[in-house]
Write a protein that holds these residues in place. Structure first.
Motif, PDB file in Angstrom:
ATOM      1  N   LEU A 104       0.584  -1.334   0.011  1.00  0.00           N
ATOM      2  CA  LEU A 104      -0.012   0.092   0.064  1.00  0.00           C
ATOM      3  C   LEU A 104       0.873   1.289  -0.106  1.00  0.00           C
ATOM      4  O   LEU A 104       0.595   2.166  -0.839  1.00  0.00           O
ATOM      5  CB  LEU A 104      -0.822   0.067   1.249  1.00  0.00           C
ATOM      6  CG  LEU A 104      -2.021  -0.703   1.073  1.00  0.00           C
ATOM      7  CD1 LEU A 104      -3.110  -0.868   2.508  1.00  0.00           C
ATOM      8  CD2 LEU A 104      -3.338  -0.287   0.251  1.00  0.00           C
ATOM      9  N   LEU A 105       1.874   1.262   0.834  1.00  0.00           N
ATOM     10  CA  LEU A 105       2.795   2.372   0.876  1.00  0.00           C
ATOM     11  C   LEU A 105       3.601   2.746  -0.387  1.00  0.00           C
ATOM     12  O   LEU A 105       3.709   3.754  -0.683  1.00  0.00           O
ATOM     13  CB  LEU A 105       3.580   2.301   2.011  1.00  0.00           C
ATOM     14  CG  LEU A 105       3.066   2.514   3.568  1.00  0.00           C
ATOM     15  CD1 LEU A 105       3.628   1.987   4.639  1.00  0.00           C
ATOM     16  CD2 LEU A 105       2.699   3.923   3.665  1.00  0.00           C
ATOM     17  N   ARG A 153     -16.110   9.171   8.437  1.00  0.00           N
ATOM     18  CA  ARG A 153     -15.080  10.006   9.299  1.00  0.00           C
ATOM     19  C   ARG A 153     -15.009  11.709   8.702  1.00  0.00           C
ATOM     20  O   ARG A 153     -15.639  11.911   7.659  1.00  0.00           O
ATOM     21  CB  ARG A 153     -13.441   9.446   8.883  1.00  0.00           C
ATOM     22  CG  ARG A 153     -13.488   9.285   7.268  1.00  0.00           C
ATOM     23  CD  ARG A 153     -12.223   8.683   7.150  1.00  0.00           C
ATOM     24  NE  ARG A 153     -10.830   9.536   7.415  1.00  0.00           N
ATOM     25  CZ  ARG A 153      -9.874   9.175   7.552  1.00  0.00           C
ATOM     26  NH1 ARG A 153      -9.507   7.889   7.415  1.00  0.00           N
ATOM     27  NH2 ARG A 153      -8.814   9.762   7.888  1.00  0.00           N
ATOM     28  N   ARG A 158     -10.750  16.048   6.291  1.00  0.00           N
ATOM     29  CA  ARG A 158      -9.330  16.190   6.371  1.00  0.00           C
ATOM     30  C   ARG A 158      -8.854  16.838   5.324  1.00  0.00           C
ATOM     31  O   ARG A 158      -9.309  16.882   4.224  1.00  0.00           O
ATOM     32  CB  ARG A 158      -8.660  15.111   6.694  1.00  0.00           C
ATOM     33  CG  ARG A 158      -8.741  14.021   5.795  1.00  0.00           C
ATOM     34  CD  ARG A 158      -7.607  13.040   5.509  1.00  0.00           C
ATOM     35  NE  ARG A 158      -6.637  13.910   4.962  1.00  0.00           N
ATOM     36  CZ  ARG A 158      -5.087  13.452   4.939  1.00  0.00           C
ATOM     37  NH1 ARG A 158      -5.111  12.231   5.396  1.00  0.00           N
ATOM     38  NH2 ARG A 158      -4.467  14.152   4.446  1.00  0.00           N
ATOM     39  N   PRO A 159      -7.691  17.634   5.688  1.00  0.00           N
ATOM     40  CA  PRO A 159      -6.973  18.647   4.727  1.00  0.00           C
ATOM     41  C   PRO A 159      -6.527  17.703   3.385  1.00  0.00           C
ATOM     42  O   PRO A 159      -5.949  16.782   3.802  1.00  0.00           O
ATOM     43  CB  PRO A 159      -5.996  19.356   5.197  1.00  0.00           C
ATOM     44  CG  PRO A 159      -5.968  19.187   6.792  1.00  0.00           C
ATOM     45  CD  PRO A 159      -6.992  17.921   6.955  1.00  0.00           C
ATOM     46  N   LEU A 162      -1.011  16.946   2.859  1.00  0.00           N
ATOM     47  CA  LEU A 162      -0.530  16.456   4.104  1.00  0.00           C
ATOM     48  C   LEU A 162       0.837  17.269   4.229  1.00  0.00           C
ATOM     49  O   LEU A 162       1.587  17.523   3.200  1.00  0.00           O
ATOM     50  CB  LEU A 162       0.039  14.715   3.935  1.00  0.00           C
ATOM     51  CG  LEU A 162      -1.286  14.056   3.859  1.00  0.00           C
ATOM     52  CD1 LEU A 162      -0.772  12.623   3.694  1.00  0.00           C
ATOM     53  CD2 LEU A 162      -1.975  14.098   5.097  1.00  0.00           C
ATOM     54  N   ALA A 163       1.214  17.483   5.393  1.00  0.00           N
ATOM     55  CA  ALA A 163       2.432  18.199   5.714  1.00  0.00           C
ATOM     56  C   ALA A 163       3.662  17.254   5.239  1.00  0.00           C
ATOM     57  O   ALA A 163       3.525  16.039   5.473  1.00  0.00           O
ATOM     58  CB  ALA A 163       2.537  18.570   6.995  1.00  0.00           C
ATOM     59  N   ARG A 201     -14.930   6.037  -0.757  1.00  0.00           N
ATOM     60  CA  ARG A 201     -15.786   5.606   0.222  1.00  0.00           C
ATOM     61  C   ARG A 201     -17.168   6.029   0.594  1.00  0.00           C
ATOM     62  O   ARG A 201     -17.863   5.503   0.827  1.00  0.00           O
ATOM     63  CB  ARG A 201     -14.802   5.266   1.670  1.00  0.00           C
ATOM     64  CG  ARG A 201     -13.866   4.161   1.467  1.00  0.00           C
ATOM     65  CD  ARG A 201     -13.223   3.919   3.083  1.00  0.00           C
ATOM     66  NE  ARG A 201     -11.765   3.377   2.566  1.00  0.00           N
ATOM     67  CZ  ARG A 201     -10.838   3.695   3.294  1.00  0.00           C
ATOM     68  NH1 ARG A 201     -10.932   4.682   3.824  1.00  0.00           N
ATOM     69  NH2 ARG A 201      -9.734   3.239   2.758  1.00  0.00           N
ATOM     70  N   ARG A 225       7.196  15.490   5.389  1.00  0.00           N
ATOM     71  CA  ARG A 225       7.691  14.695   6.496  1.00  0.00           C
ATOM     72  C   ARG A 225       9.003  15.267   7.031  1.00  0.00           C
ATOM     73  O   ARG A 225       9.782  15.587   6.170  1.00  0.00           O
ATOM     74  CB  ARG A 225       7.775  13.270   6.281  1.00  0.00           C
ATOM     75  CG  ARG A 225       6.424  12.458   5.786  1.00  0.00           C
ATOM     76  CD  ARG A 225       5.676  12.185   6.718  1.00  0.00           C
ATOM     77  NE  ARG A 225       6.232  11.019   7.662  1.00  0.00           N
ATOM     78  CZ  ARG A 225       6.438   9.842   7.286  1.00  0.00           C
ATOM     79  NH1 ARG A 225       6.017   9.330   6.292  1.00  0.00           N
ATOM     80  NH2 ARG A 225       6.873   9.006   8.299  1.00  0.00           N
ATOM     81  N   GLU A 226       9.498  15.449   8.196  1.00  0.00           N
ATOM     82  CA  GLU A 226      10.588  15.921   8.644  1.00  0.00           C
ATOM     83  C   GLU A 226      11.696  14.940   8.162  1.00  0.00           C
ATOM     84  O   GLU A 226      11.596  13.624   8.145  1.00  0.00           O
ATOM     85  CB  GLU A 226      10.794  16.334   9.969  1.00  0.00           C
ATOM     86  CG  GLU A 226      10.857  15.119  10.788  1.00  0.00           C
ATOM     87  CD  GLU A 226       9.718  14.361  11.352  1.00  0.00           C
ATOM     88  OE1 GLU A 226       9.792  13.787  12.242  1.00  0.00           O
ATOM     89  OE2 GLU A 226       8.859  14.461  10.519  1.00  0.00           O
ATOM     90  N   SER A 286      -4.845   8.861  -0.233  1.00  0.00           N
ATOM     91  CA  SER A 286      -5.735   8.884   0.892  1.00  0.00           C
ATOM     92  C   SER A 286      -7.240   9.512   0.556  1.00  0.00           C
ATOM     93  O   SER A 286      -8.150   8.976   0.761  1.00  0.00           O
ATOM     94  CB  SER A 286      -5.101   9.135   2.232  1.00  0.00           C
ATOM     95  OG  SER A 286      -4.752  10.277   2.211  1.00  0.00           O
ATOM     96  N   LEU A 307      -9.557   8.211  -1.662  1.00  0.00           N
ATOM     97  CA  LEU A 307     -10.234   7.011  -1.424  1.00  0.00           C
ATOM     98  C   LEU A 307     -11.170   7.223  -0.006  1.00  0.00           C
ATOM     99  O   LEU A 307     -12.036   6.675  -0.264  1.00  0.00           O
ATOM    100  CB  LEU A 307      -8.919   5.762  -0.832  1.00  0.00           C
ATOM    101  CG  LEU A 307      -8.353   5.184  -1.748  1.00  0.00           C
ATOM    102  CD1 LEU A 307      -7.123   4.601  -1.000  1.00  0.00           C
ATOM    103  CD2 LEU A 307      -9.298   4.169  -2.324  1.00  0.00           C
ATOM    104  N   ILE A 308     -10.715   8.329   0.468  1.00  0.00           N
ATOM    105  CA  ILE A 308     -11.906   8.907   1.311  1.00  0.00           C
ATOM    106  C   ILE A 308     -13.173   9.037   0.843  1.00  0.00           C
ATOM    107  O   ILE A 308     -14.127   8.778   1.103  1.00  0.00           O
ATOM    108  CB  ILE A 308     -11.494   9.877   2.372  1.00  0.00           C
ATOM    109  CG1 ILE A 308     -10.311   9.364   3.218  1.00  0.00           C
ATOM    110  CG2 ILE A 308     -12.436  10.329   3.101  1.00  0.00           C
ATOM    111  CD1 ILE A 308      -9.543  10.546   3.985  1.00  0.00           C
TER     112      ILE A 308
END
Lengths: 265, 184
Positions: A136-137, A242, A245-246, A249-250, A150, A252-253, A143, A146-147
């Protein structure tokens, strides 16, 4: 059944996506499945068109029934004619379902079985649960897409079309094979069950109608029956799974060495 | 109240606890055994105290209470830097042999990695059959841990949302696979 409509629509888009995009990492939706979905799509569209016409006539008859203040106990000639007309249209609806559902079930069964075999072999027998996560990753599914998808499964057909029209081109831009296939498969499983449920209800609905014709209450029998079928086919209320959501995505550090060491698995 | 309760729970799990001389929430002190108390001075100080305490033989078996206290401490002042502090603590404990490399990885990952460590990696997915329910329960438990770690300790909302998405997608793949395995 409501999900069935979504599936077949997805199928139309999936075919376009398959021809326009490079193959995903893991090909669980081969051409034969797409052909199958297209066939299901044609059958579903035909059924949907016919059902809408019949249900539209029933709605109109029922509105008249209410406007002239008939009820199941009214025995005057005008009300009786309306009652007979409703019963006849309802009977036609049941007949249409009886005639066309088997046409729909067959390609869906083939679709379900095809995906079932592939998912069982590729995901179930060849991979551990953690490897599924890795897959998946690797595929990097959006995402948000897919939300929305769904949620669209819980909407009426009209809402679903609108959402999917904007969603599927985005879905098609990524290697979405595994998750898409699992959604298609679960939808197919559910759609087959829904068809069997509707088919199982038809004899009961006919029996209820016969009783209602003899003892009164045709309007109630028709309302109840039509509501049951339309909820199943055209969708019920939108059940949000659910909160929103924005989309973005921020970033990743960059982890420090201690973190890298601990997350190296 | 929460602090008192966690302190009490902690004491019950240990063979002995220091006397709770002051249980006022302002101090928020957690006494572990007769080893060094943690809390009240920020996560970095608490990590140093925990490292120091665990280096002593009489406190060496108190890793879990210290880890739990450090998580509590991180929760008091959420910040993304808490991840690195806790990672450094785990690395230190691994180097000194208090925990194994796998234990350190599991602890860190369960709280701060978006991926799910609890997913089994030994047998193929079909072979889990009805144990799929146990996998789901473990996934849900790990999601709670990530909620605490990513959201409440590291204050990383976007990372938590990412893991939430992954959770939903993994569950769906597992459901589809299990359905296909059982039907086949």
């Amino acid at each position: 059944m409501k999900r069935l409509s979504i599936i077949v629509l997805l199928g139309t888009f999936a075919i376009d996506a398959a021809t326009a995009q490079p193959p995903p990492t893991l090909q669980l939706l081969p051409l034969s499945v797409n052909e199958n979905i297209a066939s299901t799509n044609r059958a579903a569209k035909a059924i949907e068109g016919n059902l809408k016409k019949i249900i539209g006539r029933l709605d109109s008859q029922f509105a008249t029934f209410r406007t002239v203040q008939c009820d199941s106990l009214t025995r005057d000639e005008g009300c009786q004619q309306l009652t007979d007309a409703m019963a006849s249209t309802y009977d036609e609806l049941l007949g249409e379902l009886e005639k066309t559902l088997p046409e729909l079930r067959q390609p869906l069964l083939e679709l379900r079985d095809e995906l079932q075999t592939r998912i069982r072999y590729e995901l179930g027998l060849k991979r551990t649960p953690r490897e599924l996560q890795k897959l998946l990753l690797t595929e990097g599914v959006s995402s948000q897409a897919l939300i929305q998808r769904r949620q669209s499964n819980r909407r009426s057909l009209t809402d679903g079309v609108r959402t999917l029209a904007s969603l599927l081109p985005r879905l098609a831009t990524g290697a979405t094979g595994t998750l898409s296939a699992s959604e298609f498969y679960l939808d197919a499983v559910e759609a087959v069950r829904a068809i069997e449920l509707v088919e199982g209800k038809i004899p009961y609905a006919r029996a209820q109608l016969s009783l209602a014709k003899a003892w009164g209450g045709v309007d109630d029998a028709v309302i109840e029956g039509v509501r049951g079928f339309t909820d199943l086919y055209f969708g019920g209320e939108n059940d949000e799974l659910r909160p929103d959501r924005p989309l973005e995505l921020a970033e990743r550090e960059i982890p420090d060495p201690a973190i890298s060491e601990l997350t190296n698995w | 109240m929460k602090t008192h309760l966690s302190t009490l729970t902690l004491c019950l799990t240990l063979s002995g606890c220091g006397t709770l001389k002051d249980t006022s929430p302002a101090l928020e002190l957690t006494y572990i055994h007769d080893c060094h108390p943690l809390g009240g001075s920020g996560l970095q100080v608490a990590v140093e105290q925990a490292n120091h305490a665990l280096a002593q033989s009489r406190c060496r078996d108190q890793f879990e209470p210290y880890w739990s206290s450090l998580l509590d401490e991180g929760e008091r002042q959420p910040d993304v830097s808490n991840k690195a502090k806790l990672a450094a603590f785990l690395s230190n404990q691994r180097e000194t042999g208090v925990v194994s490399r796998d234990q350190a990885r599991e602890l860190y990952s369960r709280y701060f990695d978006i991926r799910f460590f609890s997913l089994p990696d030994i047998h193929n997915t079909c072979s889990y059959g009805e144990r799929g329910d146990a996998i789901s329960a473990e996934l849900a438990e790990e999601l709670r841990q990530k909620r605490r770690g990513l959201l409440k300790i590291a204050d990383e909302k976007s990372a938590y949302e990412e893991t939430l998405d992954l959770y939903g997608n993994v569950k769906q793949i597992l459901l589809a696979t299990r359905t296909a395995c059982e039907a086949g």
